[in-house]
Every structure is written in structure tokens, then in C-alpha cells.
Scaffold this motif. Structure first.
Motif, PDB file in Angstrom:
ATOM      1  N   ASP A   7      -0.988  -2.714  -4.509  1.00 56.91           N
ATOM      2  CA  ASP A   7      -2.356  -3.188  -4.332  1.00 56.91           C
ATOM      3  C   ASP A   7      -3.323  -2.038  -4.079  1.00 56.91           C
ATOM      4  O   ASP A   7      -4.491  -2.124  -4.450  1.00 56.91           O
ATOM      5  CB  ASP A   7      -2.406  -4.192  -3.176  1.00 56.91           C
ATOM      6  CG  ASP A   7      -1.626  -5.448  -3.508  1.00 56.91           C
ATOM      7  OD1 ASP A   7      -2.081  -6.211  -4.371  1.00 56.91           O
ATOM      8  OD2 ASP A   7      -0.535  -5.648  -2.934  1.00 56.91           O
ATOM      9  N   LEU A   8      -2.835  -0.977  -3.441  1.00 55.51           N
ATOM     10  CA  LEU A   8      -3.675   0.204  -3.240  1.00 55.51           C
ATOM     11  C   LEU A   8      -2.795   1.446  -3.208  1.00 55.51           C
ATOM     12  O   LEU A   8      -1.846   1.529  -2.428  1.00 55.51           O
ATOM     13  CB  LEU A   8      -4.465   0.103  -1.931  1.00 55.51           C
ATOM     14  CG  LEU A   8      -5.319   1.329  -1.567  1.00 55.51           C
ATOM     15  CD1 LEU A   8      -6.349   1.618  -2.665  1.00 55.51           C
ATOM     16  CD2 LEU A   8      -6.008   1.128  -0.222  1.00 55.51           C
ATOM     17  N   LEU A   9      -3.137   2.395  -4.063  1.00 54.81           N
ATOM     18  CA  LEU A   9      -2.490   3.707  -4.087  1.00 54.81           C
ATOM     19  C   LEU A   9      -3.503   4.715  -3.564  1.00 54.81           C
ATOM     20  O   LEU A   9      -4.513   4.988  -4.212  1.00 54.81           O
ATOM     21  CB  LEU A   9      -2.064   4.059  -5.517  1.00 54.81           C
ATOM     22  CG  LEU A   9      -1.578   5.486  -5.768  1.00 54.81           C
ATOM     23  CD1 LEU A   9      -0.321   5.792  -4.972  1.00 54.81           C
ATOM     24  CD2 LEU A   9      -1.348   5.711  -7.262  1.00 54.81           C
ATOM     25  N   LYS A  10      -3.256   5.249  -2.379  1.00 52.55           N
ATOM     26  CA  LYS A  10      -4.135   6.257  -1.770  1.00 52.55           C
ATOM     27  C   LYS A  10      -3.469   7.620  -1.926  1.00 52.55           C
ATOM     28  O   LYS A  10      -2.310   7.793  -1.579  1.00 52.55           O
ATOM     29  CB  LYS A  10      -4.384   5.920  -0.304  1.00 52.55           C
ATOM     30  CG  LYS A  10      -5.032   7.046   0.518  1.00 52.55           C
ATOM     31  CD  LYS A  10      -3.994   7.803   1.317  1.00 52.55           C
ATOM     32  CE  LYS A  10      -4.574   8.836   2.260  1.00 52.55           C
ATOM     33  NZ  LYS A  10      -3.510   9.629   2.943  1.00 52.55           N
ATOM     34  N   VAL A  11      -4.212   8.587  -2.469  1.00 56.34           N
ATOM     35  CA  VAL A  11      -3.665   9.915  -2.730  1.00 56.34           C
ATOM     36  C   VAL A  11      -4.565  10.962  -2.077  1.00 56.34           C
ATOM     37  O   VAL A  11      -5.744  11.090  -2.426  1.00 56.34           O
ATOM     38  CB  VAL A  11      -3.556  10.196  -4.247  1.00 56.34           C
ATOM     39  CG1 VAL A  11      -2.964  11.581  -4.492  1.00 56.34           C
ATOM     40  CG2 VAL A  11      -2.714   9.128  -4.939  1.00 56.34           C
ATOM     41  N   ASP A  12      -3.998  11.692  -1.126  1.00 57.26           N
ATOM     42  CA  ASP A  12      -4.707  12.791  -0.472  1.00 57.26           C
ATOM     43  C   ASP A  12      -3.686  13.905  -0.251  1.00 57.26           C
ATOM     44  O   ASP A  12      -3.006  13.956   0.768  1.00 57.26           O
ATOM     45  CB  ASP A  12      -5.303  12.321   0.861  1.00 57.26           C
ATOM     46  CG  ASP A  12      -6.059  13.434   1.590  1.00 57.26           C
ATOM     47  OD1 ASP A  12      -6.137  14.555   1.055  1.00 57.26           O
ATOM     48  OD2 ASP A  12      -6.559  13.183   2.700  1.00 57.26           O
TER      49      ASP A  12
ATOM     50  N   VAL B 165       0.842  -1.197   0.000  1.00 60.59           N
ATOM     51  CA  VAL B 165       0.000   0.000   0.000  1.00 60.59           C
ATOM     52  C   VAL B 165       0.872   1.239   0.000  1.00 60.59           C
ATOM     53  O   VAL B 165       1.849   1.314   0.755  1.00 60.59           O
ATOM     54  CB  VAL B 165      -0.931   0.002   1.237  1.00 60.59           C
ATOM     55  CG1 VAL B 165      -1.737   1.297   1.318  1.00 60.59           C
ATOM     56  CG2 VAL B 165      -1.863  -1.211   1.209  1.00 60.59           C
ATOM     57  N   LEU B 166       0.531   2.222  -0.828  1.00 60.68           N
ATOM     58  CA  LEU B 166       1.214   3.508  -0.850  1.00 60.68           C
ATOM     59  C   LEU B 166       0.273   4.562  -0.286  1.00 60.68           C
ATOM     60  O   LEU B 166      -0.839   4.757  -0.809  1.00 60.68           O
ATOM     61  CB  LEU B 166       1.642   3.888  -2.266  1.00 60.68           C
ATOM     62  CG  LEU B 166       3.002   3.351  -2.738  1.00 60.68           C
ATOM     63  CD1 LEU B 166       3.082   1.839  -2.665  1.00 60.68           C
ATOM     64  CD2 LEU B 166       3.312   3.851  -4.141  1.00 60.68           C
ATOM     65  N   ASP B 167       0.715   5.202   0.786  1.00 59.59           N
ATOM     66  CA  ASP B 167      -0.066   6.243   1.457  1.00 59.59           C
ATOM     67  C   ASP B 167       0.573   7.585   1.112  1.00 59.59           C
ATOM     68  O   ASP B 167       1.540   8.008   1.734  1.00 59.59           O
ATOM     69  CB  ASP B 167      -0.050   5.993   2.967  1.00 59.59           C
ATOM     70  CG  ASP B 167      -0.922   6.966   3.752  1.00 59.59           C
ATOM     71  OD1 ASP B 167      -1.486   7.894   3.133  1.00 59.59           O
ATOM     72  OD2 ASP B 167      -1.040   6.788   4.978  1.00 59.59           O
ATOM     73  N   VAL B 168       0.024   8.254   0.095  1.00 59.92           N
ATOM     74  CA  VAL B 168       0.595   9.495  -0.413  1.00 59.92           C
ATOM     75  C   VAL B 168      -0.162  10.670   0.217  1.00 59.92           C
ATOM     76  O   VAL B 168      -1.357  10.826  -0.002  1.00 59.92           O
ATOM     77  CB  VAL B 168       0.503   9.564  -1.950  1.00 59.92           C
ATOM     78  CG1 VAL B 168       1.195  10.825  -2.466  1.00 59.92           C
ATOM     79  CG2 VAL B 168       1.109   8.311  -2.578  1.00 59.92           C
TER      80      VAL B 168
ATOM     81  N   GLN C 137      -5.362  -0.795  -7.620  1.00 54.25           N
ATOM     82  CA  GLN C 137      -6.459   0.058  -7.174  1.00 54.25           C
ATOM     83  C   GLN C 137      -5.895   1.422  -6.767  1.00 54.25           C
ATOM     84  O   GLN C 137      -4.765   1.508  -6.275  1.00 54.25           O
ATOM     85  CB  GLN C 137      -7.159  -0.515  -5.934  1.00 54.25           C
ATOM     86  CG  GLN C 137      -7.679  -1.923  -6.069  1.00 54.25           C
ATOM     87  CD  GLN C 137      -8.174  -2.454  -4.730  1.00 54.25           C
ATOM     88  OE1 GLN C 137      -9.355  -2.672  -4.548  1.00 54.25           O
ATOM     89  NE2 GLN C 137      -7.263  -2.668  -3.793  1.00 54.25           N
ATOM     90  N   THR C 138      -6.692   2.453  -6.933  1.00 56.01           N
ATOM     91  CA  THR C 138      -6.304   3.749  -6.392  1.00 56.01           C
ATOM     92  C   THR C 138      -7.540   4.502  -5.928  1.00 56.01           C
ATOM     93  O   THR C 138      -8.619   4.384  -6.515  1.00 56.01           O
ATOM     94  CB  THR C 138      -5.515   4.583  -7.426  1.00 56.01           C
ATOM     95  OG1 THR C 138      -5.087   5.806  -6.826  1.00 56.01           O
ATOM     96  CG2 THR C 138      -6.345   4.903  -8.642  1.00 56.01           C
ATOM     97  N   VAL C 139      -7.366   5.233  -4.843  1.00 59.49           N
ATOM     98  CA  VAL C 139      -8.407   6.124  -4.327  1.00 59.49           C
ATOM     99  C   VAL C 139      -7.797   7.508  -4.202  1.00 59.49           C
ATOM    100  O   VAL C 139      -6.743   7.670  -3.584  1.00 59.49           O
ATOM    101  CB  VAL C 139      -8.940   5.653  -2.959  1.00 59.49           C
ATOM    102  CG1 VAL C 139     -10.040   6.597  -2.478  1.00 59.49           C
ATOM    103  CG2 VAL C 139      -9.459   4.225  -3.035  1.00 59.49           C
ATOM    104  N   VAL C 140      -8.450   8.490  -4.800  1.00 62.58           N
ATOM    105  CA  VAL C 140      -7.909   9.844  -4.854  1.00 62.58           C
ATOM    106  C   VAL C 140      -8.943  10.818  -4.286  1.00 62.58           C
ATOM    107  O   VAL C 140     -10.094  10.844  -4.751  1.00 62.58           O
ATOM    108  CB  VAL C 140      -7.563  10.258  -6.301  1.00 62.58           C
ATOM    109  CG1 VAL C 140      -6.884  11.623  -6.315  1.00 62.58           C
ATOM    110  CG2 VAL C 140      -6.678   9.204  -6.972  1.00 62.58           C
ATOM    111  N   GLU C 141      -8.535  11.593  -3.282  1.00 59.11           N
ATOM    112  CA  GLU C 141      -9.370  12.715  -2.842  1.00 59.11           C
ATOM    113  C   GLU C 141      -8.999  13.915  -3.693  1.00 59.11           C
ATOM    114  O   GLU C 141      -7.839  14.328  -3.732  1.00 59.11           O
ATOM    115  CB  GLU C 141      -9.143  13.027  -1.359  1.00 59.11           C
ATOM    116  CG  GLU C 141     -10.032  14.172  -0.871  1.00 59.11           C
ATOM    117  CD  GLU C 141      -9.855  14.479   0.593  1.00 59.11           C
ATOM    118  OE1 GLU C 141      -9.256  15.539   0.905  1.00 59.11           O
ATOM    119  OE2 GLU C 141     -10.306  13.666   1.424  1.00 59.11           O
ATOM    120  N   VAL C 142      -9.986  14.466  -4.376  1.00 59.03           N
ATOM    121  CA  VAL C 142      -9.742  15.526  -5.358  1.00 59.03           C
ATOM    122  C   VAL C 142     -10.246  16.860  -4.822  1.00 59.03           C
ATOM    123  O   VAL C 142     -11.432  16.997  -4.495  1.00 59.03           O
ATOM    124  CB  VAL C 142     -10.446  15.199  -6.697  1.00 59.03           C
ATOM    125  CG1 VAL C 142     -10.229  16.320  -7.706  1.00 59.03           C
ATOM    126  CG2 VAL C 142      -9.940  13.869  -7.254  1.00 59.03           C
TER     127      VAL C 142
END
Length: 266
Positions: free
Chosen positions: A192-197, A39-42, A219-224
């Protein structure tokens, strides 16, 4: 998903509670993690999202957490040492489309608003936007029924005054890198998961992924932020990389002109 029970070291305790409330919203629309995930917590801040993932997978996870602001990174690194059993690597830089050094505005009293896209020139507009979002959250019962009964103009005045702390900025010169160079440096062969906030720099982060690396991202989840302006660009970038994409904006997010993009490979 249950909120993280790890009592992380923090700079402002109220922010930890706020961030924990947000975490469950990342695991919807088919986004999930299984044991052994990378997991990448950006935009990690102090590591609240990372802690939730760590607990969700009973520690069977490898996390790379990115936080470029020195005071936040120092706290993140301490949390990594004390709570993650070697499973979290705290990286002291941010992500962007190219190698660079940027000025980050750091808000000590409200660290979650720290960003490279906020400065003395736009902080008042940003304060109004955040105020609108918090007022809408209160009106929907987000902070209990008592405040919900306060008239909206009074709430707006009270919240705006509380957020005067956003004017107290420190500037830190920080390093940013493209994600592709980090993947090469760290030997990361799948995500497995790229989270971008990242408080407004979402597109810049995604543009730092070279075409050869996109197949590694499951997978990726991005707060825009600036939703109306940036939503379509983020969605289209992910669609062209083969993801199934869902966009979502609730009334609280709408008031703050932010939203979420969820992308999962079929």
C-alpha cells in the motif's frame, strides 16, 4: 499529521526529533494509508516513520522495515519487540538492484547520514551540502527565532563545525537484496505504501523491482539525493509503471540538493 508519540529507543535523541519533523511531509499529494495496510519502510533507521504509520492506523498495519547497518538494526529490532505488538518485521539488510555485499559508512554521532554512497573520499563535500541545507532551515525559522537573527556566514561556520562528527566513520559490510526476491521470500502480495529514504541509493532500490511486481505497489514516496542528477530518472521510472507522479523541492531541500517524489496509482 501529528508526530509519533511512541518513545522509541534511539542512538541520538536529537535525530529522533529531526526525523519526526520529516514524517508529515510524506503524506501529501494524495498519499495516504488506511487500516490494514502493508507498508515497506526502506531505510528505516530506528523506526520513526514506521512508528508514525503504526499510530496513524491505530496499530492496524503490517510493516516491513529494512535497516542494514548493524547498530541501527539492533535498535530497530528492539523497538519492534517493545512497541509494535508484532506488527513490524525488522529486516537486517538493505535493498538494491541485485544481491550483493556493500561497505556502508556509519556515522555514530549522526546516524541519519550513514550511507553506502559516503566515504572518506567524498565526506567533506557531503558535509558542505548538509551544512547548506541546515543553514537554510535555520534562516527560515526551523530551529527558533533566535538563531534566525545570526548572520548567514556565522551560521555556516557554526553548523559546519558541529558537523565535523561526519568525519568519524565506521565501515560495516552489509547485505543487500533486490526487493522482488524479498517479496517472494516474505509472501508479500501487495504494497500500500513503499517509502524509500536511502541516502543516495534510490534508483538502485527501485531497479530491484521486477516488472511482475510493480502492479503490487499502490503508492511510493522517495526522498531523492543529488536532486538535479537523479530526479528525472526516478520520476520517469515511476511514470512508465503507471503512476501519477509529483515532484517537490522546498528551499531547504534545494540547498541540500535533495527533493521528494510522490507516486500514486490513478
Amino acid at each position: 499529521m501529528a508526530m509519533s508519540a511512541i518513545e522509541l529507543h534511539s542512538i541520538n535523541r536529537w535525530e529522533t526529533s529531526f526525523l519526526r519533523e520529516e514524517v508529515g511531509g510524506y503524506f501529501t499529494h494524495g498519499v495516504e494509508c488506511t487500516p490494514g495496510a502493508t507498508v515497506l519502510d526502506v531505510g528505516a533507521n530506528i523506526g520513526v516513520f514506521s512508528a508514525a504509520v503504526y499510530e496513524r492506523l491505530d496499530g492496524d498495519v503490517r510493516i516491513y522495515a529494512f535497516e542494514p547497518v548493524p547498530p541501527l538494526h539492533a535498535t530497530l529490532e528492539r523497538n519492534a519487540r517493545e512497541f509494535f505488538n508484532g506488527r513490524l518485521i525488522a529486516l537486517p539488510y538493505g535493498l538494491a538492484s541485485r544481491d550483493d555485499e556493500l561497505d556502508f559508512s556509519y556515522v555514530p554521532a549522526a546516524t541519519i547520514f550513514s550511507s553506502s554512497s559516503r566515504d572518506q573520499g567524498n565526506i567533506e563535500a557531503e558535509r558542505r551540502r548538509v551544512t547548506a541545507s541546515i543553514v537554510e532551515m535555520i534562516r527560515r525559522g526551523g530551529l527558533g527565532p533566535a538563531l534566525r537573527r545570526v548572520p548567514a556566514p556565522v551560521l555556516t561556520l557554526l553548523v559546519s563545525r558541529k558537523l565535523r562528527v561526519m568525519r568519524q566513520l565506521e565501515t560495516h559490510r552489509v547485505t543487500v537484496k533486490p526487493l522482488s526476491s524479498v517479496l517472494d521470500e516474505q509472501g508479500i502480495d501487495h504494497i500500500d505504501l513503499l517509502k524509500v529514504d536511502v541516502e543516495g541509493a534510490e534508483l538502485d532500490v527501485l531497479r530491484g523491482i521486477e516488472e511482475r511486481h510493480w502492479p503490487l505497489v499502490r503508492q511510493t514516496v522517495v526522498e531523492v539525493e543529488r536532486w538535479q542528477q537523479n530526479r528525472d530518472a526516478v520520476r520517469d521510472l515511476l511514470l512508465t509503471r503507471g503512476f501519477t507522479v509529483v515532484t517537490e523541492q522546498d528551499p531547504v531541500q534545494q540547498a541540500g540538493d535533495i527533493g521528494m517524489v510522490f507516486a500514486v496509482r490513478p
